[in-house]
Every structure is written in structure tokens, then in C-alpha cells.
Design a protein around this motif. Structure first.
Motif, mmCIF file in Angstrom:
data_model
loop_
_atom_site.group_PDB
_atom_site.id
_atom_site.type_symbol
_atom_site.label_atom_id
_atom_site.label_comp_id
_atom_site.label_asym_id
_atom_site.label_seq_id
_atom_site.Cartn_x
_atom_site.Cartn_y
_atom_site.Cartn_z
ATOM 1 N N UNK A 264 -36.930 4.371 33.667
ATOM 2 C CA UNK A 264 -36.047 3.222 33.886
ATOM 3 C C UNK A 264 -36.904 1.992 33.684
ATOM 4 N N UNK A 265 -36.329 0.939 33.118
ATOM 5 C CA UNK A 265 -37.083 -0.289 32.926
ATOM 6 C C UNK A 265 -36.503 -1.374 33.826
ATOM 7 N N UNK A 266 -37.390 -2.009 34.599
ATOM 8 C CA UNK A 266 -36.963 -3.091 35.488
ATOM 9 C C UNK A 266 -37.232 -4.434 34.802
ATOM 10 N N UNK A 267 -36.451 -5.435 35.199
ATOM 11 C CA UNK A 267 -36.649 -6.757 34.623
ATOM 12 C C UNK A 267 -36.621 -7.804 35.733
ATOM 13 N N UNK A 268 -37.499 -8.798 35.570
ATOM 14 C CA UNK A 268 -37.668 -9.792 36.619
ATOM 15 C C UNK A 268 -36.427 -10.682 36.760
ATOM 16 N N UNK A 269 -35.860 -11.128 35.624
ATOM 17 C CA UNK A 269 -34.740 -12.056 35.730
ATOM 18 C C UNK A 269 -33.451 -11.346 36.168
ATOM 19 N N UNK B 275 -40.438 7.888 35.136
ATOM 20 C CA UNK B 275 -41.369 6.756 35.063
ATOM 21 C C UNK B 275 -40.620 5.440 35.212
ATOM 22 N N UNK B 276 -41.146 4.588 36.094
ATOM 23 C CA UNK B 276 -40.577 3.259 36.294
ATOM 24 C C UNK B 276 -41.451 2.288 35.504
ATOM 25 N N UNK B 277 -40.857 1.608 34.517
ATOM 26 C CA UNK B 277 -41.661 0.710 33.690
ATOM 27 C C UNK B 277 -41.145 -0.724 33.815
ATOM 28 N N UNK B 278 -41.923 -1.630 33.227
ATOM 29 C CA UNK B 278 -41.534 -3.035 33.240
ATOM 30 C C UNK B 278 -42.767 -3.901 33.164
ATOM 31 N N UNK B 279 -42.587 -5.167 32.798
ATOM 32 C CA UNK B 279 -43.749 -6.059 32.694
ATOM 33 C C UNK B 279 -44.204 -6.443 34.098
ATOM 34 N N UNK C 125 -32.684 -0.815 31.457
ATOM 35 C CA UNK C 125 -32.569 0.292 30.511
ATOM 36 C C UNK C 125 -32.921 1.583 31.211
ATOM 37 N N UNK C 126 -32.342 2.696 30.761
ATOM 38 C CA UNK C 126 -32.639 3.992 31.344
ATOM 39 C C UNK C 126 -32.497 5.053 30.256
ATOM 40 N N UNK D 5 -35.387 5.024 23.682
ATOM 41 C CA UNK D 5 -35.351 3.593 23.993
ATOM 42 C C UNK D 5 -36.167 2.808 22.973
ATOM 43 N N UNK D 6 -37.324 3.366 22.628
ATOM 44 C CA UNK D 6 -38.228 2.686 21.706
ATOM 45 C C UNK D 6 -37.546 2.486 20.348
#
Lengths: 378, 260
Positions: free
Chosen positions: B220-225, B42-46, B231-232, B238-239
């Protein structure tokens, strides 16, 4: 008996009415059709008391292959033959468990459209026509109410939108209206000169072109072009807004969709189509002039003089009124067709087609009415 | 590391140093990761972090500005139409709103991938369509038009179409968005059942926490900046154990971690 087809093999061994079907290779979407016909042939030629399906050689099975094997099991059990899978791998069981064989036997919840009789179709068509008539009449009522409201409260009209659509319908439409009118003028002058030459009456070409363009063809050609260019655009725009719930959003925000969306388009058309009609008549006459001067040895002066004498102020005014009425019909029916859209992309296409067809039909109908009315007034 | 990342399990998707730009805007920079056979990844992120852009790169709709994506040994970033067609046959995609063709019945929608690619008797196509609709609990709906279905049913029908060819990899673009909790949970159950039953590798873009926790083997968590992965790992791990404030606030659905 052995069959090898593509990537699979199917061995059929019969011993004392116990049949062993040994599958190997790939039992999947690719090989399914071929396995199926082999099994059909097997059922026709053989009458076993017991069947065992040996899957030990199967290297790959997908859901289509699993369905095929489960259907084989189902068929055997239906006719009272004992059936078992041999050497079934865990992964195959996983796929088979995922399949819901009941689903294959559930009839469709709605049928694919029953065959209807002639009278039923005729009745439905009549009912549709009647419903459509009522909807158009209701919309005309709403549109007139909204127009009256706009006249009483001119500040409530979205004038920015009106100017936007005036540009879209008028300015952007000018090149094509001019070009087509010019060519129509050329055609009328040329065709009529061929006939008039026989009587030595080519000087009347000017009068003929002027009269035809001002009285009939100017308003008619302009209206047909506007119906094709702008009527279709109006209905597609409102239709897409219906699908995206944008019209519902406007309603919940307290806007009357007809006043908000239709009035700017209708007002802009009423203001700008008469202007386009003047251009159309002008370019038609220019087209006639080109033929007259270049092909018929008429002078520019005499052509213009003839033209000016061919129509009166009454003709110009009546043609402008006609153009305004056409504009209202085209934009009104286009908006109505747009508001009628329900469903998806296909409905927008249907509404757009209907807007253009109904628009042109109404133009011709109104033009006939004008012909009779103007005859008696004059 | 979970049970699917064993040494003998080869990765089916390898993303290497992927960079994606729109004009001068850098959306993703130097992103690398692997997805293993049979994994629910799963690919997560805001919102706005580039999840959907990454997914569109992985299904071949966007061509990355730099980097390489290998799927089942096929380099989908190379301009090889034959290889790309082979790749397209191996995958299925469920789009956000189902992306069913509005003018076609559900049966025709599900049969679309079958129609274009092989000659099959109408009877076989019919049986496969019925079976696929049955797998997503839509048995009997073959003659319905998409507009006659609810949002959840449209997604399930979209899933049936994505599975028509039994793809080895299924991609999902925010499958739970717009679904009520019950329907959303039902979809998760279906996804897990297909993964278990058929061993299908699944790549899911999501920001639905409940669903992520329920289905994901690895995230994996993506971040805009950062324009990439911050994170993976296992979602529960992770939580509970992450130190990164952005990861903590995402997985705990709070603004606490972001306070400075």
C-alpha cells in the motif's frame, strides 16, 4: 508407554528393536522442555536398531520443535541407528529446511572472557591506571593550549555558549549551594556551641563559622556540589556527542573539539564558581548567625563584628583563587571523561560516574596542596 | 489479488478507519486495509507520509486517535492489558537500527524474549539462541557485543531476537535502510526464506525500491497530502500500470510523473 503433558502426546512403541516414536499435538517452545526430558529417558532405557518418528498427529510445530526433532535425528545417526520421519507434512519440512543444524555446533568466535589470574588482573589495573594518567595529562596539555589560544584570540571563544553554561552552573546551582551552605553553617555553629559552652566561650562561635566557611568549607562545599551537578552533566553531554559521531562531525568541519566544546564549559565554570563560593560563605555565616542569635543570646551586631574580625582579605582572595582552580579541575576532568567515551549508553554512564569521582578526588587533592602552600605564603 | 487473498484465507490484521493525530496535526485519516495470513505486506511512501506512525500504531506503541486495529482477533486499540500481552507474544518487531541492548551480548539479546516469559533450562535457551543466530547467518557470534558488529549484522541479530518466540507476525521498520546492496539483498533472501519456511506474516515499512520489488506480495502506498492510502496492489503492476503521478514517480524513481 504413553505420556501426556500439556498439549502433546508421545507414544513409544518397541517391536524387534524397531522403535516408533509417535508425536501428536503441539511440538513447540511450550512443550519442548517436557518432550526433551521424555526423549532423554528413552535414550537411557532403550537401545534400538532403528527409529521411526511418526509426525502424523502433530498439529503445530515451531522452529524450537523442529530443532528438537532434527537433534533427535542427528543423535540417532551419530550412534549408527537408522532414522526416518513418517508422515511429515510439507509445512514441517519448510521449517526444518530453514534450520541450519551446523550452527548449533559452531563454537563461539570469541570466548566469554577467560578466567584471569591475580597478577594478570593487577597488571591490567596498573596498565589502565598508567594509560588513564597519560590521557589526562595529554588532555590537560590540549586544554591549556586551547586556553592560551582563547586568551590570545578572545573573539574566537563562543561567548554565547560561555554565558549559557554560566547560567547552568551558576544561576541554576545557586539555590542548592545556598541551602546546603546555610545548613552547614547551622551545623557548625550548633556543634561548636555545645563544646564552647563548657568554657563560656560561645562568643567565639561567630569567628569559628566565619573562618571555616571563608577559608575551607565555602570553596570545598561549592566545588563538590558543582562536581555532582555540572561535572556529571558535562561528561554525559560530550559522551553522548561522541557516540552520535557529533564530535567527529565537528572535527571534519575544521573545529577543534576541545576548543569548541570544552573551553566554554571550563571558562564558564572558572568565572562562576568563585561567585558561588562567595554565596556559599555568606549563607554559611547566615546559618551560624541564626543559631547564634536564636540559641546563644548573641546580638546580630556582635556576631557580625566577630565574624568580620575572624578573616582577612588574604583569606578571601586565596579562597576565590582556590575556587577557580577547583572549577578548572572539575570541568576539565568532566570534559576529558566525556571525550573518552567509546561504545554505547553504558559507556556514558561510566564516564559520568568517573567524572564525579575523579572531580571530587582532585578537589580534595588540590585542597591539601593549597593548605600547605598557603601556610608558607602566609 | 494474489494467491494469499483467497476467500478461505482470513485476514490476520484488520485496520479499520484509523485516524492518528499529533496535537492538531492529522497524520493519517480514515485508513483501512487488511493483511492476510502468510503475506509479505509492504507499506511504502515518501518520507514524512506517516509510514512509521502507521507501523507504531500496528505494534501498539501509539494509540490511534480514532479507529480500530484487530490483530489475530485481538483489538489492540482497546485498553485491555491482558489481551495486549497476548498480542505482544504473537508478534516480533525489527527496529530500524536493530535496537539491540548495547550492554548485552548477542546471545543475551536474543534470549531476552525467552527470559521474561517462561521457565526454560539454560541449556534449552542456549540451543534456541544458537539456532536463531544460525537462521540469520550469525552462528558463532553469541558472545559478541552489538558494538562489535556492522550495521547489517546488527539488523540480522535484531531479526534473530524478533524471531525468538516464533511470532506469527513480524513487523519491520525500514529494514534495508543503511545497508549496502549486497547486504540488503541478503536480508531480503532471509526474509523470504522465513516467510516461506515458517509461513510468518510480514508487515514491512520500506522505501527501498529494489527490496520492495524483491519481497513484496502486496503494497500500500501512503501519501502526505491525502493522509492515507493512494494505491494498493502488486508492486510490479503499480510500477507499470498506475496512472497516479505520485505512484509512477515513486516506483520509477523519477520526478517525471510529478511534472505538471
Amino acid at each position: 508407554m504413553k505420556d501426556q503433558s500439556g498439549d502433546y502426546t508421545l507414544n513409544i512403541e518397541e517391536r524387534n528393536r524397531l522403535v516408533t516414536l509417535s508425536f501428536s499435538g503441539r511440538i513447540d517452545l511450550e512443550t519442548m522442555e517436557s518432550v526433551n526430558s521424555r526423549l532423554d529417558a528413552f535414550w537411557e532405557s532403550s537401545h534400538p536398531a532403528e527409529i521411526a518418528a511418526d509426525l502424523s498427529g502433530v498439529k503445530y510445530m515451531d522452529s524450537a520443535g523442529a530443532m528438537l526433532l532434527l537433534q533427535l535425528e542427528e543423535k540417532a545417526k551419530d550412534i549408527g541407528i537408522s532414522f526416518q520421519f513418517l508422515h511429515e507434512k510439507e509445512e514441517f519440512k519448510g521449517i526444518m529446511n530453514l534450520l541450519d543444524m551446523e550452527a548449533l555446533h559452531i563454537p563461539p568466535l570469541i570466548s566469554e572472557g577467560d578466567q584471569k589470574g591475580f597478577f594478570e588482573l593487577l597488571g591490567e589495573a596498573a596498565q589502565r591506571g598508567y594509560d588513564d594518567f597519560i590521557r589526562v595529562m595529554t588532555f590537560i596539555g590540549e586544554l591549556l593550549t586551547a586556553m592560551m589560544h582563547s586568551l590570545r584570540h578572545p573573539l574566537a571563544v563562543r561567548w554565547a555558549a560561555v554565558f549559557f553554561y554560566m547560567k547552568r552552573v551558576g544561576v541554576d546551582g545557586l539555590p542548592i549551594v545556598s541551602l546546603i551552605s546555610l545548613l552547614v553553617g547551622v551545623i557548625i555553629a550548633f556543634m561548636s556551641s555545645l563544646q564552647l559552652k563548657q568554657f563560656g566561650a560561645t562568643t567565639y562561635v561567630a569567628a569559628l563559622v566565619g573562618f571555616a566557611m571563608v577559608r575551607e568549607l565555602g570553596p570545598l562545599m561549592t566545588a563538590i556540589i558543582v562536581a555532582g551537578r555540572s561535572g556529571s552533566a558535562f561528561s554525559a553531554e560530550i559522551g553522548s556527542m561522541m557516540i552520535n559521531e557529533e564530535v567527529d562531525a565537528l572535527t571534519t568541519m575544521g573545529f577543534d573539539p576541545v576548543r569548541f566544546l570544552a573551553i566554554p564549559k571550563v571558562l564558564a565554570s572558572i568565572l562562576v564558581v568563585p561567585l558561588l563560593t562567595i554565596y556559599s560563605a555568606f549563607f554559611g555565616i547566615v546559618g551560624g548567625l541564626m543559631v547564634g542569635v536564636l540559641g546563644l543570646d548573641l546580638t546580630v551586631h556582635s556576631f557580625i563584628k566577630q565574624t568580620m574580625e575572624s578573616f582577612k582579605v588574604f583569606d578571601v582572595v586565596s579562597s576565590l583563587i582556590k575556587a577557580a582552580v577547583f572549577a578548572m579541575l572539575i570541568s576539565g576532568i568532566a570534559c576529558q571523561r566525556g571525550f573518552q567515551v567509546r561504545g554505547g549508553a553504558e559507556a556514558v554512564g561510566a564516564a559520568t560516574t568517573s567524572a564525579v569521582v575523579a572531580g571530587i578526588f582532585l578537589i580534595v587533592l588540590a585542597n591539601s596542596a593549597f593548605a600547605i602552600i598557603l601556610y608558607y605564603i602566609h | 489479488m494474489n494467491h494469499l487473498q483467497k476467500a478461505d484465507n482470513q485476514p490476520v490484521i484488520v485496520v479499520e478507519n484509523l485516524t492518528m493525530k499529533f496535537g492538531d496535526d492529522i497524520i493519517l485519516q480514515d485508513v483501512s486495509f487488511e493483511v492476510f495470513q502468510g503475506e509479505i505486506f509492504v507499506i511504502v511512501g515518501v518520507s514524512g507520509c506517516g509510514k512509521s506512525t502507521l507501523l507504531k500504531n500496528m505494534i501498539g506503541l501509539y494509540k490511534p486517535t480514532a479507529g480500530r486495529i484487530m490483530i489475530e482477533g485481538i483489538d489492540i486499540t482497546a485498553d485491555d492489558e491482558v489481551a495486549l500481552n497476548r498480542f505482544r507474544r504473537a508478534i516480533g518487531v525489527l527496529f530500524q537500527a536493530g535496537a539491540l541492548i548495547g550492554s548485552m551480548s548477542l546471545a543475551d539479546n536474543v534470549a531476552l524474549p525467552l527470559m521474561g516469559r517462561r521457565s526454560m533450562s539454560p541449556d534449552t535457551v542456549d540451543r534456541i539462541v544458537k539456532m536463531k543466530l544460525g537462521m540469520v547467518n550469525l552462528a558463532g557470534y553469541e558472545n559478541h557485543l552489538p558494538l562489535e558488529l556492522s550495521g547489517g549484522m546488527k539488523k540480522r541479530a535484531g531479526l534473530a531476537r524478533a524471531m525468538a518466540m516464533d511470532p506469527t507476525i513480524l513487523f519491520f521498520d525500514e529494514p534495508n535502510t543503511g545497508l549496502d546492496p549486497v547486504t540488503s539483498a541478503e536480508l531480503d533472501v532471509t526474509v523470504k526464506a522465513i516467510n516461506r519456511g515458517m509461513g510468518t506474516t510480514m508487515v514491512i515499512v520500506s522505501h527501498d525500491l529494489a527490496s520492495i520489488m524483491s519481497v513484496a506480495h502486496r503494497v500500500i502506498m501512503l501519501d502526505k497530502s491525502q493522509k492515507g492510502i493512494i494505491a494498493e496492489g502488486d508492486p510490479l503492476d503499480l510500477k507499470e500500470n498506475s496512472k497516479d503521478p505520485k505512484v509512477v514517480s515513486f516506483f520509477n524513481r523519477s520526478l517525471e510523473g510529478l511534472k505538471t
